[in-house]
Design an enzyme around this catalytic site. Sequence first.
Site, short mmCIF file in Angstrom:
data_model
loop_
_atom_site.label_atom_id
_atom_site.label_comp_id
_atom_site.label_asym_id
_atom_site.label_seq_id
_atom_site.Cartn_x
_atom_site.Cartn_y
_atom_site.Cartn_z
N VAL A 137 -56.44 -32.46 -86.04
CA VAL A 137 -55.98 -31.93 -85.01
C VAL A 137 -56.85 -30.55 -84.59
O VAL A 137 -57.23 -30.33 -83.48
CB VAL A 137 -54.58 -31.59 -84.99
N GLU A 138 -57.25 -29.75 -85.68
CA GLU A 138 -57.72 -28.62 -85.35
C GLU A 138 -59.20 -28.64 -84.99
O GLU A 138 -59.83 -28.12 -84.01
CB GLU A 138 -57.79 -27.76 -86.69
N SER A 139 -59.99 -29.58 -85.69
CA SER A 139 -61.46 -29.84 -85.35
C SER A 139 -61.90 -31.27 -85.49
O SER A 139 -63.17 -31.29 -85.73
CB SER A 139 -62.03 -28.93 -86.60
N TYR A 319 -47.45 -29.72 -81.07
CA TYR A 319 -48.41 -29.51 -81.89
C TYR A 319 -47.89 -30.01 -83.39
O TYR A 319 -48.45 -30.53 -84.21
CB TYR A 319 -48.89 -28.13 -82.09
#
Length: 408
Positions: A137-139, A319
Amino acid sequence: MRVLIRAAIATCILLATEAGAQDAVRPSTAAKPDMAADASFRSFIDALRPDAEARGIGVATFDAAFRGISSPDPGILARTTAQGEFGRPVWEYLVGAVSIGRIAKGRSQAARLSSTLTAIEARTGVPRWIILAFWGVESDFGASGGTVPTIRALATLAQARFRGTLFRNELLDALTILQRGDIAPEAMKGSWAGAMGQTQFLPSTFLKHAVDFDGDGHRDIWRSEADALASIASYLQSLGWNRDLSWGYAVTLPGGFDLTRYRADLSDFTKRGVRRIDGGTLPASGAASLFLPGGSGGPIFLITDNFEVVRAYNTSDSYALAVGHLADRLAGGPALAAPWPTGAPRLDKAGLQALQKGLAARDLYAGDADGRAGPKLREAVRQYQIREGLVADGYATPNLLEYLTARP
Ligand code: CA
């Protein structure tokens, strides 16, 4: 508190960029040179020197960090005002964050990095699927850690006093990272708001939680997958991840289930007929509460204290649900079968604020009237629903606001 502030900012950033923090800021080609602004920016940097020196940042590090940076990035300032996505429905967010492509990519990464993940699990107690889900999800599993030079981004935000002094402190922390030699200035990159590398850590989070797992002497969340994965896990461990429980469990409820008893021990939920949709058994004990992000007709979850750990990385419920559900899917779990209320009317920010004020007037809500749906509003809605004999799903809808408004 600092964690919460960081997380709140991360939430704004997440929701502003929609797909996480991986997209880069557009080059500011449209901006006209503004000599007064540039002079003011250089004054700001000069004024930073004594504070940097007091933190042990040498002149050489400082000068190298700001080499070639003589003006703020107006593209970044434009982004700070573009935060209109907070009210985006959870199901729309999940479509992007837990796509079929991301699940497939995550599973192949799990296979490729199996031995590293085994070692990180052993050290931290955080399961590989959660670590991979954050990374995804972050990168996008390290593929898009951001291309914006961090020092210029932070200096731009700090000079503008976006969020008060927070970004000035983050800038000093970033300089500390450079002083320690973990990364070269030109390689220190991330999102427009200073979240860096594969983990999208702000510098303050990096200083506390980044880990050199591959043993090369540098904590490198930009280029080392092992360091990035271990840093995510180490951060979650320090936030209090409970290794005996999952983040939560997608469940079904039996007919006639009493939603007014929504917080209980997992053993109690099992006794009352709550079942996991993947057919697994709920743990024998552990605190949990029901989470119905689309109301009683939509997907239903039992969330544990680990859900709050996920939210500490980023305070958005959407999230956290995306990370949890992606982890389940990577581990082989099923898709959510219950339908989301995609066609039903939803409360916008003003509607949520009106509801918050109405509940506050009834002594049920004590938070800010910020128009954000989160645990505090959910709890207040439930208490109101219970008081009024409504279905206690904690879901804020236009119907509920109408009901409340009609009963002053
Ligand atoms: Ca390393």
